[in-house]
Design a protein around this motif. Sequence first.
Motif, PDB file in Angstrom:
ATOM      1  N   LYS A   1      52.657 -76.376  14.793  1.00 56.13           N
ATOM      2  CA  LYS A   1      53.504 -75.853  15.869  1.00 56.13           C
ATOM      3  C   LYS A   1      54.800 -76.634  15.934  1.00 56.13           C
ATOM      4  O   LYS A   1      54.933 -77.724  15.359  1.00 56.13           O
ATOM      5  N   ASP A   2      55.765 -76.063  16.644  1.00 58.13           N
ATOM      6  CA  ASP A   2      57.090 -76.676  16.739  1.00 58.13           C
ATOM      7  C   ASP A   2      57.067 -77.919  17.613  1.00 58.13           C
ATOM      8  O   ASP A   2      56.292 -78.025  18.566  1.00 58.13           O
ATOM      9  N   LYS A   3      57.958 -78.846  17.285  1.00 56.24           N
ATOM     10  CA  LYS A   3      58.214 -79.976  18.175  1.00 56.24           C
ATOM     11  C   LYS A   3      59.139 -79.515  19.303  1.00 56.24           C
ATOM     12  O   LYS A   3      59.747 -78.446  19.232  1.00 56.24           O
ATOM     13  N   THR A   4      59.256 -80.323  20.333  1.00 58.64           N
ATOM     14  CA  THR A   4      60.115 -79.940  21.460  1.00 58.64           C
ATOM     15  C   THR A   4      61.590 -79.976  21.073  1.00 58.64           C
ATOM     16  O   THR A   4      62.390 -79.193  21.568  1.00 58.64           O
ATOM     17  N   ASP A   5      61.964 -80.883  20.174  1.00 64.37           N
ATOM     18  CA  ASP A   5      63.369 -81.000  19.758  1.00 64.37           C
ATOM     19  C   ASP A   5      63.470 -80.803  18.247  1.00 64.37           C
ATOM     20  O   ASP A   5      63.391 -81.750  17.482  1.00 64.37           O
ATOM     21  N   THR A   6      63.621 -79.544  17.837  1.00 61.99           N
ATOM     22  CA  THR A   6      63.714 -79.245  16.413  1.00 61.99           C
ATOM     23  C   THR A   6      65.143 -79.418  15.912  1.00 61.99           C
ATOM     24  O   THR A   6      66.101 -79.359  16.682  1.00 61.99           O
ATOM     25  N   LYS A   7      65.278 -79.603  14.607  1.00 63.66           N
ATOM     26  CA  LYS A   7      66.583 -79.799  13.982  1.00 63.66           C
ATOM     27  C   LYS A   7      66.991 -78.552  13.206  1.00 63.66           C
ATOM     28  O   LYS A   7      66.172 -77.686  12.919  1.00 63.66           O
ATOM     29  N   ASP A   8      68.277 -78.480  12.852  1.00 63.14           N
ATOM     30  CA  ASP A   8      68.801 -77.369  12.065  1.00 63.14           C
ATOM     31  C   ASP A   8      68.851 -77.753  10.592  1.00 63.14           C
ATOM     32  O   ASP A   8      68.861 -78.943  10.231  1.00 63.14           O
TER      33      ASP A   8
ATOM     34  N   THR B   1      65.424 -83.261   5.746  1.00 59.32           N
ATOM     35  CA  THR B   1      64.738 -83.202   7.044  1.00 59.32           C
ATOM     36  C   THR B   1      63.279 -82.828   6.840  1.00 59.32           C
ATOM     37  O   THR B   1      62.975 -81.881   6.109  1.00 59.32           O
ATOM     38  N   ASN B   2      62.388 -83.564   7.470  1.00 61.20           N
ATOM     39  CA  ASN B   2      60.968 -83.259   7.394  1.00 61.20           C
ATOM     40  C   ASN B   2      60.728 -81.845   7.936  1.00 61.20           C
ATOM     41  O   ASN B   2      61.247 -81.475   8.994  1.00 61.20           O
ATOM     42  N   VAL B   3      59.955 -81.048   7.206  1.00 65.74           N
ATOM     43  CA  VAL B   3      59.719 -79.665   7.633  1.00 65.74           C
ATOM     44  C   VAL B   3      59.074 -79.610   9.016  1.00 65.74           C
ATOM     45  O   VAL B   3      59.202 -78.612   9.736  1.00 65.74           O
ATOM     46  N   LYS B   4      58.395 -80.678   9.413  1.00 59.30           N
ATOM     47  CA  LYS B   4      57.764 -80.707  10.737  1.00 59.30           C
ATOM     48  C   LYS B   4      58.801 -80.811  11.854  1.00 59.30           C
ATOM     49  O   LYS B   4      58.495 -80.542  13.014  1.00 59.30           O
ATOM     50  N   ASP B   5      60.017 -81.208  11.493  1.00 59.35           N
ATOM     51  CA  ASP B   5      61.095 -81.324  12.485  1.00 59.35           C
ATOM     52  C   ASP B   5      61.933 -80.054  12.584  1.00 59.35           C
ATOM     53  O   ASP B   5      62.839 -79.969  13.416  1.00 59.35           O
ATOM     54  N   LEU B   6      61.651 -79.079  11.716  1.00 60.92           N
ATOM     55  CA  LEU B   6      62.368 -77.802  11.752  1.00 60.92           C
ATOM     56  C   LEU B   6      61.538 -76.785  12.533  1.00 60.92           C
ATOM     57  O   LEU B   6      60.314 -76.856  12.554  1.00 60.92           O
ATOM     58  N   SER B   7      62.205 -75.829  13.184  1.00 59.18           N
ATOM     59  CA  SER B   7      61.453 -74.800  13.899  1.00 59.18           C
ATOM     60  C   SER B   7      60.781 -73.882  12.879  1.00 59.18           C
ATOM     61  O   SER B   7      61.348 -73.567  11.829  1.00 59.18           O
ATOM     62  N   LEU B   8      59.555 -73.459  13.185  1.00 58.12           N
ATOM     63  CA  LEU B   8      58.800 -72.608  12.264  1.00 58.12           C
ATOM     64  C   LEU B   8      59.530 -71.301  11.980  1.00 58.12           C
ATOM     65  O   LEU B   8      59.573 -70.826  10.837  1.00 58.12           O
ATOM     66  N   GLN B   9      60.120 -70.717  13.009  1.00 58.85           N
ATOM     67  CA  GLN B   9      60.807 -69.442  12.824  1.00 58.85           C
ATOM     68  C   GLN B   9      61.992 -69.593  11.890  1.00 58.85           C
ATOM     69  O   GLN B   9      62.190 -68.786  10.976  1.00 58.85           O
ATOM     70  N   SER B  10      62.779 -70.646  12.103  1.00 58.24           N
ATOM     71  CA  SER B  10      63.942 -70.878  11.250  1.00 58.24           C
ATOM     72  C   SER B  10      63.511 -71.234   9.827  1.00 58.24           C
ATOM     73  O   SER B  10      64.102 -70.767   8.849  1.00 58.24           O
ATOM     74  N   LEU B  11      62.462 -72.052   9.716  1.00 59.75           N
ATOM     75  CA  LEU B  11      61.964 -72.472   8.410  1.00 59.75           C
ATOM     76  C   LEU B  11      61.525 -71.267   7.581  1.00 59.75           C
ATOM     77  O   LEU B  11      61.982 -71.059   6.449  1.00 59.75           O
TER      78      LEU B  11
END
Length: 578
Positions: A318-325, A394-404
């Motif tokens: 699941k997404d983290k609260t503060d995802t990166k671009d 950027t670690n894939v865990k720090d990216l939003s799932l939808q954007s990834l």
Amino acid sequence: MLKLLRFLKGSAIICAILAPIMMMLEVAMDLMQPKLMADIIDIGIANGDTTYILSLGGKMIIFSILGLIGGIGCTYFSAYAGMHMGENLRAGMFEKIQALSFLEIDKFKTSSLITRLTNDVTQVQNMFMMALRIMVRAPFMCIGGLVMAFALSMKLSIIFVIAMPVILIAMTIILKKSMPLFTSMQSKIDNVNLVMRENILGIRVIKAFTLEGKQREKFDATNKDLMDTSIKAQNMSMILWPVVTLVMNLSVIAVFWYGGNLAYIGGIEAGKIMAFINYLLQIMNSLVMVVMIMLNFSRAKASADRVNEVLEAESSIKDKTDTKDFEAFDVEFRNVSFKYHEHSEAVLHNVSFKIKQGQTVGIIGSTGSGKSSLVGLIPRLYDATEGEVLIGGTNVKDLSLQSLRKNIGVILQDSILFSGTIESNLKFGNNEADINTMEDAARDAQAYEFIINKEDKFNSVVEQRGKNLSGGQKQRLSITRTLVRNPKILIMDDASSALDMATEARLLQALKQRMKSSTVFMIAQRISGVMDADQIIVMDDGHIVGIGTHEQLLAANDIYRSIAVSQLGEEVLENVSA
């Protein structure tokens, strides 16, 4: 069960409130009938007062009509509320299942999820509708009947004090034993669905190997197991019916015997005895309804627990609260190890490599070497057990799932198509794609020619799982669907295995031009599918045993060289420098 009430929404809430009100109207009217009948016998008939008899008879007719209105209203409102709750519950479960990661779906199993979404939800829905009708009627009728009976005769009411505890004790014992059986029965239904699903999906293999008899025996064994458990559950629960019937009949006999003695000495009127028997029957019928409710509740509770198990499951991805671009689309693995389950063996061991944006990397290795597991970590179909997977640093865990996943296109070897049309399947990749975009993607995927040769072209029908298409056609449509998406990272998991060599060569050439600014991963069993890649990763037993170009690996990697020789012959080594 109460947790699922949150799926009661909108107008269904109003109907759920109106249904019990309408049922209480019906109950009140039913409770008035024996009292009026007693008055007709003891006053009207005893005194020969025809006017009094007609007056109370008119009231009974009016009360019957009001009771009918209440019963019809309760049935309508409860059905409306129950059906809408079932609809919302199925939608909520479907949405939840879509949000779960592969790890949780593997844990529940597909056959079990289908049973929970259909059979279990139906059990909960039916129980809710029954609750709005019978669970309101039964206690109100029982309590109201007791009040009216005690008001008629305290002496006769002693029969209830003896009869009701017997029924309650029997209910408690039998329900305690039957509930585990109903829970087990639902899991047996899962097993039947599992065997049936395997047989339907594998029907071609079964017929090819003439295994119909063996599979029939397997299904019969599973089906018999469900039957045996169902019989045990039903037999255990059905014991309640004869117990309640016996107690009810004995109570009627007791009323006639005791009431007759009281009437003989002038202690009670005949009309009150008749009214008391009516109240007795109403009370006992209410207890029978309670028995039916308890039987259904035991099964519905088992289903509700299974439904809640899915709804309360938390996705491990699941997404983290503060995802990166995204900053770039180069891909790096840093000391990555992976295993599918906590107690399973690792399928990847300390994998490290880096692929620059715009490069094409081929991945080759024997079956079970971890190729698909490796690329499955990039779009986070699973998460790495150890180490990091990075995109653009950027670690894939720090990216939003939808954007990834929006920027990654995955083409699997098992080409899954959905019932509909070719166009509707291609728009899975991009719902906004126009016909020109789909045509361009189809040309590059080598699918355009067979599409336009069909009578309805892009509007041609695709049956479930693409059964009306060949393996090669399904693969090319799957590739087209992904190219319509125009991904920044393309993953092809042996996606050209059903294509002939010439078609595969044209496909690879088209992809080279189309995806030159994208990062491409190509898993292949054939050397021809990866030999022109910028880098080739050779895998064996979850380890990377070689990275380099085709020529470099031929010269320095024994595993790659043996694969190349077995597929292309000894002549492939002629130009390899020592």
